[in-house]
Design a protein around this motif. Sequence first.
Motif, PDB file in Angstrom:
ATOM      1  N   THR A 101       0.838  -1.201   0.000  1.00  0.00           N
ATOM      2  CA  THR A 101       0.000   0.000   0.000  1.00  0.00           C
ATOM      3  C   THR A 101       0.877   1.257   0.000  1.00  0.00           C
ATOM      4  O   THR A 101       1.896   1.314   0.682  1.00  0.00           O
ATOM      5  N   ASP A 156      -1.344  10.829  -1.023  1.00  0.00           N
ATOM      6  CA  ASP A 156      -2.739  10.513  -0.722  1.00  0.00           C
ATOM      7  C   ASP A 156      -2.948   9.014  -0.601  1.00  0.00           C
ATOM      8  O   ASP A 156      -2.289   8.212  -1.279  1.00  0.00           O
ATOM      9  N   ILE A 157      -3.906   8.630   0.258  1.00  0.00           N
ATOM     10  CA  ILE A 157      -4.287   7.229   0.440  1.00  0.00           C
ATOM     11  C   ILE A 157      -5.764   7.093   0.142  1.00  0.00           C
ATOM     12  O   ILE A 157      -6.586   7.850   0.677  1.00  0.00           O
ATOM     13  N   THR A 158      -6.108   6.173  -0.722  1.00  0.00           N
ATOM     14  CA  THR A 158      -7.516   5.900  -1.031  1.00  0.00           C
ATOM     15  C   THR A 158      -7.942   4.658  -0.280  1.00  0.00           C
ATOM     16  O   THR A 158      -7.366   3.586  -0.474  1.00  0.00           O
ATOM     17  N   SER A 195      -9.894   1.868  -0.131  1.00  0.00           N
ATOM     18  CA  SER A 195     -10.761   1.003  -0.937  1.00  0.00           C
ATOM     19  C   SER A 195     -10.025  -0.298  -1.222  1.00  0.00           C
ATOM     20  O   SER A 195      -8.783  -0.318  -1.242  1.00  0.00           O
ATOM     21  N   HIS A 217      -7.306  -0.330  -3.867  1.00  0.00           N
ATOM     22  CA  HIS A 217      -6.001   0.225  -3.502  1.00  0.00           C
ATOM     23  C   HIS A 217      -5.363  -0.552  -2.347  1.00  0.00           C
ATOM     24  O   HIS A 217      -4.438  -0.065  -1.684  1.00  0.00           O
ATOM     25  N   CYS A 230     -15.663   1.124   3.786  1.00  0.00           N
ATOM     26  CA  CYS A 230     -14.946   1.752   2.672  1.00  0.00           C
ATOM     27  C   CYS A 230     -14.822   0.782   1.506  1.00  0.00           C
ATOM     28  O   CYS A 230     -13.720   0.345   1.135  1.00  0.00           O
ATOM     29  N   SER A 278     -16.328  -0.176  -2.616  1.00  0.00           N
ATOM     30  CA  SER A 278     -16.451   0.585  -3.859  1.00  0.00           C
ATOM     31  C   SER A 278     -17.778   0.234  -4.539  1.00  0.00           C
ATOM     32  O   SER A 278     -17.879  -0.807  -5.173  1.00  0.00           O
ATOM     33  N   GLN A 302     -18.774   3.231  -1.403  1.00  0.00           N
ATOM     34  CA  GLN A 302     -18.852   3.139   0.044  1.00  0.00           C
ATOM     35  C   GLN A 302     -20.266   2.763   0.492  1.00  0.00           C
ATOM     36  O   GLN A 302     -21.249   3.072  -0.169  1.00  0.00           O
TER      37      GLN A 302
END
Length: 538
Positions: free
Chosen positions: A433, A438-440, A442, A445, A461, A463, A465
């Motif tokens: 990871t 930025d960290i998504t 989901s 990711h 969280c 996809s 949400q």
Amino acid sequence: MASSSSLLSEEQFLCSICLDVFTEPVSTSCGHNFCLACITKYWDSSDLCQCPLCQKKFSRKTKLRVNTTFREIIENYKLLRDTGKDESPAKPGKVHCDVCTGTKRKALKSCQVCLASYCKTHLEPHQISPAFKRHKLIDPVENLEDRICKKHDRLLELFCRTDQTCVCQFCTETDHKTHDTVPIEDECGERKAQLGKTEAEVQRIIQELLQKVKEIKLSVHLSKRDAKREIADSIKVLTALVRSIEKGQARLIEEVEEKQKAVERQAEGLIKELEQEITELKRRSTELKQLSHTDDHLQLLQSFTSVVCTPPPTKDWSEISVHRAVRRAVSQLEETLNKEMEKLPEVKLKRIQQYAVDVTLDPDTANLFLILSDNGKQVRTGDTELNLPDNPKRFDRFTVLLGKDGFSSGRFYYEVTVNGKTRWDLGVARESTDRKGDITLSPEHGVWTMMLRDGNEYTACASPQVRLSLSEKPQKVGVFVDYEEGVVSFYNVEARSHIYSFTCCIFTEKIYPFFSPCSDDSGKNAAPLVISPVNHKY
């Protein structure tokens, strides 16, 4: 005078590597003898080129040649050693003597010069006569004519590496003149060495496959054990549920019967009251009829007020019902059943808690605003950055950190106290990871989490949400992962209830527990996330 065989000892003809009588003997420069295949394999398996007996080192691996004189001595020794064996007729499939007439006896050797095979008796000339001393004897084989060059009618004693075929001496002077040719014995020695390596590789693969078989059998055994345990637990739960239903049914019948008797008693009293009112009303009706037909005007006027204006002594019967008591008993049974059904997730969580692991926070991954406890079990967000060196594992933008230990198989479970917080993120993340920028949150990711925002907004969280509607606000959250099944589940520990599950997850690398206490929200979210020991006594 001692015979020749008595002067020879087998120890003189044993290779010190394979401990068997020499096959294609070669001599090193230090004077020791070995089988060609044995010394070749020995040197190929070592970085050093040295004698196995005296340990003398050579500057490079010399190309060894078969010692033909010593080989003939060994062949003669084998013949002398075998002379004591009984001769017998050749069995089907065995090589027979080409000289015997009548009953064909078993051949002891084949001559590559004579192109014939001989039994013990007919082999004696090759052992005695000097004219046959140069003939090459080998273990008995059939079809000796196949060992003769069809073109030159000479013995095939060389090997052409260019064309990968056996040739005679004349072939090397004509069609194979410029080709790479070596004695057949040399090529056989190298091929045997290659066979040794191939056989070793095959044995390695066999061991790997046997180990895989053991792993599969163990997996089946563990799966069978888990299945039995699941069945036993389910039977226990369902048996308890059936027993509770049966008890509830018995109580319901008893209560309904008791309430029915009470209803009947109540109804009897009500009927008596109604009958008394009816009797009184009938009496009043008779008085009214009599008064309406009287000719005595004075009596009519005097009785009118008491008979007509005074209402009859009746009560309001519109709200009286005897059916509601039975309905209340049935409602109580439904409530009892609902409570028993709610226990099923509780039993499931108890089974999941057996996979509890000891999770410790990894300071090397912690954002510089995060403050960890000395034991690595608590984390909160501070007001200023800590003066710590950056490293590839550290999250640099968001208040995130991971657990120290990752998991690449099996099941694991841990619990985190979130009491007093208005914001947090919990779950698991894969090792690769992104740590920078930025960290998504989901699965796409590599992060499987749920979060709390504004004190009461819970979200999975996924996809897209998924907004979660929880009847109770969790004070302690349990996180469970089944690596092989691809499941990540969240539980309200104190309520013993399931919150949400990610399913059909695909894990291809290590995954780590994921934590974020989020910003302190001006002190409103200052409480830490606490990794709590699992209580198995719930």
